[in-house]
Design an enzyme around this catalytic site. Structure first.
Site, PDB file in Angstrom:
ATOM      1  N   LYS A   1     -40.076   2.899 -18.972  1.00 36.84           N
ATOM      2  CA  LYS A   1     -40.322   1.587 -18.373  1.00 36.84           C
ATOM      3  C   LYS A   1     -41.803   1.234 -18.372  1.00 36.84           C
ATOM      4  O   LYS A   1     -42.653   2.093 -18.133  1.00 36.84           O
ATOM      5  CB  LYS A   1     -39.833   1.579 -16.907  1.00 36.84           C
ATOM      6  CG  LYS A   1     -38.319   1.544 -16.747  1.00 36.84           C
ATOM      7  CD  LYS A   1     -37.957   1.448 -15.273  1.00 36.84           C
ATOM      8  CE  LYS A   1     -36.493   1.719 -15.021  1.00 36.84           C
ATOM      9  NZ  LYS A   1     -35.629   0.597 -15.369  1.00 36.84           N
TER      10      LYS A   1
ATOM     11  N   GLY B   1     -31.722   0.618  -6.961  1.00 37.45           N
ATOM     12  CA  GLY B   1     -32.064   1.475  -5.836  1.00 37.45           C
ATOM     13  C   GLY B   1     -31.272   1.200  -4.577  1.00 37.45           C
ATOM     14  O   GLY B   1     -31.595   1.718  -3.505  1.00 37.45           O
TER      15      GLY B   1
ATOM     16  N   ARG C   1     -20.972 -11.715 -13.906  1.00 38.91           N
ATOM     17  CA  ARG C   1     -20.033 -12.849 -13.819  1.00 38.91           C
ATOM     18  C   ARG C   1     -20.760 -14.161 -14.126  1.00 38.91           C
ATOM     19  O   ARG C   1     -20.207 -15.034 -14.778  1.00 38.91           O
ATOM     20  CB  ARG C   1     -19.400 -12.908 -12.425  1.00 38.91           C
ATOM     21  CG  ARG C   1     -18.327 -11.859 -12.215  1.00 38.91           C
ATOM     22  CD  ARG C   1     -17.194 -12.432 -11.358  1.00 38.91           C
ATOM     23  NE  ARG C   1     -16.160 -11.449 -11.083  1.00 38.91           N
ATOM     24  CZ  ARG C   1     -15.051 -11.320 -11.816  1.00 38.91           C
ATOM     25  NH1 ARG C   1     -14.850 -12.097 -12.871  1.00 38.91           N
ATOM     26  NH2 ARG C   1     -14.160 -10.406 -11.496  1.00 38.91           N
TER      27      ARG C   1
ATOM     28  N   GLY D   1     -27.449  -0.714  -9.241  1.00 37.48           N
ATOM     29  CA  GLY D   1     -26.522  -0.503  -8.128  1.00 37.48           C
ATOM     30  C   GLY D   1     -25.279   0.290  -8.474  1.00 37.48           C
ATOM     31  O   GLY D   1     -24.418   0.497  -7.619  1.00 37.48           O
TER      32      GLY D   1
ATOM     33  N   GLY E   1     -29.274   4.494 -12.322  1.00 44.04           N
ATOM     34  CA  GLY E   1     -30.605   4.875 -11.876  1.00 44.04           C
ATOM     35  C   GLY E   1     -30.515   5.950 -10.824  1.00 44.04           C
ATOM     36  O   GLY E   1     -30.267   7.119 -11.110  1.00 44.04           O
TER      37      GLY E   1
END
Lengths: 187, 294
Positions: free
Chosen positions: B81, B153, B165, B214, B235
């Site tokens: 990153k 996170g 969506r 998430g 993550g």
């Protein structure tokens, strides 16, 4: 019309399905051993070979794949698929199907920054093929029954052994069906 | 004639990752655990998002030593990153030979108006998006892969679902439009007209789209695959759980067999405690990482 299965444990399955359908073949995803009896040919797609191999072990696919290919099911492996078919991988002990008598070197052309496109002269094709090589392997040694159909700087990148076809590159990303046609001809 | 860094090889690597799981790792040991579990790639960063959230401070690109240790430890692709707009960090990552750069809202932005001109790099980029306009802006800047932002996170999948969506609904709307409507749609979304037109013709994004932000359980991964993503980033969900090896392996298996509930159920048994989650309402707007990006 032939039905061609695409091993769908991980990788660029959809691109193979699309190109097969454009050639008039039926294409179906294969995730389980019993689906191998419903197909006339099989594609092992591009993807991460370590992941596909682990999933094949965990879900009991290796032995059924090996016996289907031994029984004469035509098969074509691209990139990760070529690695899975090889009898030996240099510097790795990851599990293989082993039906193709070659030694393969993974990521032989380098990491992603070294991934490249180049025209490939393929035996039996008049016009060179657009080769898309992504973290691609090459073949280091071939057995007596293996025919080298294309090479880059003396490294074989396309081979055939009886009804097994393998390329280091990804015809499924180009829309050019000539190599998939070779598989359909093996049915 | 040999060409590197083409669109086709950049986008093509993302195609090869489809159906797989990319895992955040902060050292070589974690990278090895991820690879052994069946990850298709690892994402190197200095702290997982849950710790960035907890510790605060400026979150930056990882130490190049750490990235090299991870590259030496695994054979799967290594991503890393950089901060939004921080083209110098991205150039360092390219020089290190990482396989993909994530210009990520999880790190502290370096530029509050501009993203990196990603066409200028040989190394491909992945970027986060909350909606179709944002996805197409990033692709317009040269991103070769998109991921939902979700809310990193938190261990709460609700924002990733919302973003996926939204993208799907907006693609359906664009696909049903006449050509004369596309310029207004492009203006309203803040997206390049040619890309809006492409989506209208193909009913699909021009690049691979993964879920992120998430995902904490095998069922979360199956949910996102069912919503139509091409693969999953996890993550904090792995290394903040009580059993990283078990969770990593189970999430990989659930991603492949997302449409077979018996398999997802089987791999979910006896996994222990998932990472602790955060309810969205308890977050201030300023604590929402998904709001970063322009």
């Amino acid at each position: 019309m032939s039905t061609v299965g695409v091993l769908a444990l991980q990788g660029d399955v959809r691109e193979h399905v699309n190109i097969l359908q454009s050639l008039g073949a039926d294409a179906s995803e294969v995730k389980k051993p019993d689906q191998l009896s419903e197909i006339d040919a099989l594609i092992l797609p591009g993807g991460e070979s370590t992941t596909i191999a682990k999933m094949a072990v965990r879900f009991g696919m290796f032995d059924p794949l090996r016996s289907a290919i031994d029984d004469g099911l035509p098969v074509y492996g691209t990139c990760a698929g070529m690695i899975l078919l090889a009898s030996t991988i240099s510097d790795s002990d990851q599990p293989v199907i082993g039906a193709l008598d070659v030694m393969v070197k993974r990521n032989a052309f380098g990491r992603q920054n070294e991934s490249f496109e180049a025209p490939v002269d393929v035996d039996g094709l008049d016009i060179p093929f657009e080769g898309v090589f992504i973290r691609a392997p090459w073949i280091e040694k071939v057995g007596a029954d293996v025919e080298v159909l294309a090479a880059i700087e003396d490294h074989p990148v396309m081979v055939r052994q009886d009804k097994i076809l393998a390329t280091s590159f990804h015809p499924e990303l180009t829309g050019d069906g000539r190599i998939h046609d070779m598989l359909l001809d093996l049915v | 004639m040999v060409e590197t860094g083409t669109d086709r090889v950049k986008r093509g690597l993302a195609d090869m990752l489809k159906g797989g799981v990319i895992m955040d790792v902060v050292n070589a040991d974690q990278a090895k655990i991820a690879e052994d579990a069946g990850a298709v790639a690892v994402m190197a960063l200095e702290r997982v998002p849950a710790d960035i959230r907890k510790d605060g401070g400026v979150a930056r690109m990882s130490d190049p030593n750490m990235i090299e240790e991870i590259q030496a430890a695994v054979t799967v692709p290594v991503m890393a990153k950089c901060r939004i707009g921080h083209f110098a960090e991205a150039a360092v990552l390219q020089a290190l030979g990482v396989d993909y750069v994530d210009e990520s809202e999880v790190l502290t932005p370096a530029d509050e108006e501009h993203h990196i001109d990603k066409w200028a790099f040989t190394t491909p980029f992945v970027c986060g998006a909350r909606n179709l306009g944002e996805a197409l802006r990033r692709i317009g800047e040269g991103a070769a892969m998109i991921r939902t932002k979700g809310e990193a996170g938190t261990g709460n999948v609700v924002e990733a679902v919302r973003h996926m969506r939204t993208i799907t609904n907006e693609m359906r709307a664009v696909a049903s439009m006449g050509d004369e409507q596309l310029m207004s749609a492009a203006r309203d979304m803040g997206a390049p007209h040619e890309l809006v037109k492409e989506v209208s013709e193909t009913s699909a994004l021009p690049v691979v789209n993964f879920a992120a932000g998430g995902i904490a359980t095998p069922a979360d991964a199956a949910l996102m695959m069912g919503l139509g993503v091409d693969g999953v980033f996890v993550g904090s969900g792995i290394f903040k759980s009580s059993d990283p090896e078990g969770y990593a392996r189970a999430i990989v298996e659930a991603t492949t067999f997302w449409n077979e509930p018996e398999v997802v159920g089987k791999v979910s048994r006896g996994l222990g405690t998932a990472m602790p989650g955060i309810e969205m309402e308890s977050l201030q707007d300023s604590e929402r990482l998904a709001n970063r990006g322009w």
